[in-house]
Design a protein around this motif. Structure first.
Motif, PDB file in Angstrom:
ATOM      1  N   GLY A 104     -43.642  65.381 -39.669  1.00 15.19           N
ATOM      2  CA  GLY A 104     -43.964  66.326 -40.324  1.00 15.19           C
ATOM      3  C   GLY A 104     -45.599  66.151 -39.910  1.00 15.19           C
ATOM      4  O   GLY A 104     -46.143  67.436 -40.001  1.00 15.19           O
ATOM      5  N   HIS A 105     -46.169  65.297 -39.588  1.00 17.49           N
ATOM      6  CA  HIS A 105     -47.519  65.050 -39.443  1.00 17.49           C
ATOM      7  C   HIS A 105     -47.700  65.859 -37.822  1.00 17.49           C
ATOM      8  O   HIS A 105     -48.849  66.590 -37.571  1.00 17.49           O
ATOM      9  CB  HIS A 105     -48.069  63.660 -38.937  1.00 17.49           C
ATOM     10  N   VAL A 106     -46.660  65.770 -37.070  1.00 17.41           N
ATOM     11  CA  VAL A 106     -46.758  66.157 -35.577  1.00 17.41           C
ATOM     12  C   VAL A 106     -46.739  67.753 -36.018  1.00 17.41           C
ATOM     13  O   VAL A 106     -47.370  68.759 -35.435  1.00 17.41           O
ATOM     14  CB  VAL A 106     -45.751  65.881 -34.752  1.00 17.41           C
ATOM     15  N   LEU A 107     -45.747  68.369 -36.758  1.00 14.35           N
ATOM     16  CA  LEU A 107     -45.555  69.558 -36.973  1.00 14.35           C
ATOM     17  C   LEU A 107     -46.495  70.492 -37.889  1.00 14.35           C
ATOM     18  O   LEU A 107     -46.496  71.830 -37.824  1.00 14.35           O
ATOM     19  CB  LEU A 107     -44.166  70.092 -37.596  1.00 14.35           C
ATOM     20  N   ALA A 108     -47.436  69.659 -38.203  1.00 10.18           N
ATOM     21  CA  ALA A 108     -48.354  70.295 -39.042  1.00 10.18           C
ATOM     22  C   ALA A 108     -49.231  71.111 -38.216  1.00 10.18           C
ATOM     23  O   ALA A 108     -50.051  71.996 -38.908  1.00 10.18           O
ATOM     24  CB  ALA A 108     -49.045  69.339 -39.893  1.00 10.18           C
ATOM     25  N   GLU A 109     -49.249  71.058 -36.873  1.00 10.08           N
ATOM     26  CA  GLU A 109     -50.113  71.679 -35.987  1.00 10.08           C
ATOM     27  C   GLU A 109     -48.904  72.558 -35.243  1.00 10.08           C
ATOM     28  O   GLU A 109     -47.977  72.120 -34.642  1.00 10.08           O
ATOM     29  CB  GLU A 109     -50.905  70.819 -35.003  1.00 10.08           C
TER      30      GLU A 109
END
Length: 134
Positions: A53-58
């Motif tokens: 989720g943290h990676v796909l937030a960008e």
């Protein structure tokens, strides 16, 4: 356990996940609303949790998801899905399952307004096989 991903690793995850939605959108262009498919799938990816989720937030750079044909996009996205799944399986198996779940949930969200056409169903199969190939 804390896992650190390189910028290249993060980009691979983003290209794989958002690229899967892009491929489904392209496959759905003939029989539906590609913009709705892309929007619903992308919103679902934005709801991912954990490291994924943290990676796909960008969102990835648009040039990474563009192509003159579905085949050209698939040549970039399908290997990225396999690579992302493989690197997560090696470093954080629970995040590999999270990545797979996030991508498949996005595809489901992208098709919730109408059942997938045969072309879309085939693309979902190819995406799932690419994730599971790692």
């Amino acid at each position: 356990m804390t896992i650190t991903l390189s910028d290249q690793d993060k980009n691979t995850l983003r290209i794989g996940a958002y690229g899967a939605v892009t491929l489904l959108s392209a496959a759905g262009a003939a029989g539906g609303s590609p913009h709705r498919i892309a929007t619903d799938g992308s919103i679902a990816l934005g709801s991912a949790t954990g490291l994924v989720g943290h990676v796909l937030a960008e969102y990835p750079k648009h040039k990474d998801l563009n192509g003159r044909s579905v085949a050209e996009i698939a040549d970039r996205v399908l290997p990225a899905l396999t690579a992302a799944s493989g690197l997560l399986k090696a470093r954080a198996p629970e995040e590999a399952a999270n990545f797979r779940g996030a991508v498949l949930t996005a595809l489901e969200a992208a098709t919730h307004h109408a059942p997938p056409t045969p072309v879309m169903a085939d693309m979902i199969r190819k995406i799932t096989e690419a994730i599971d190939a790692a």
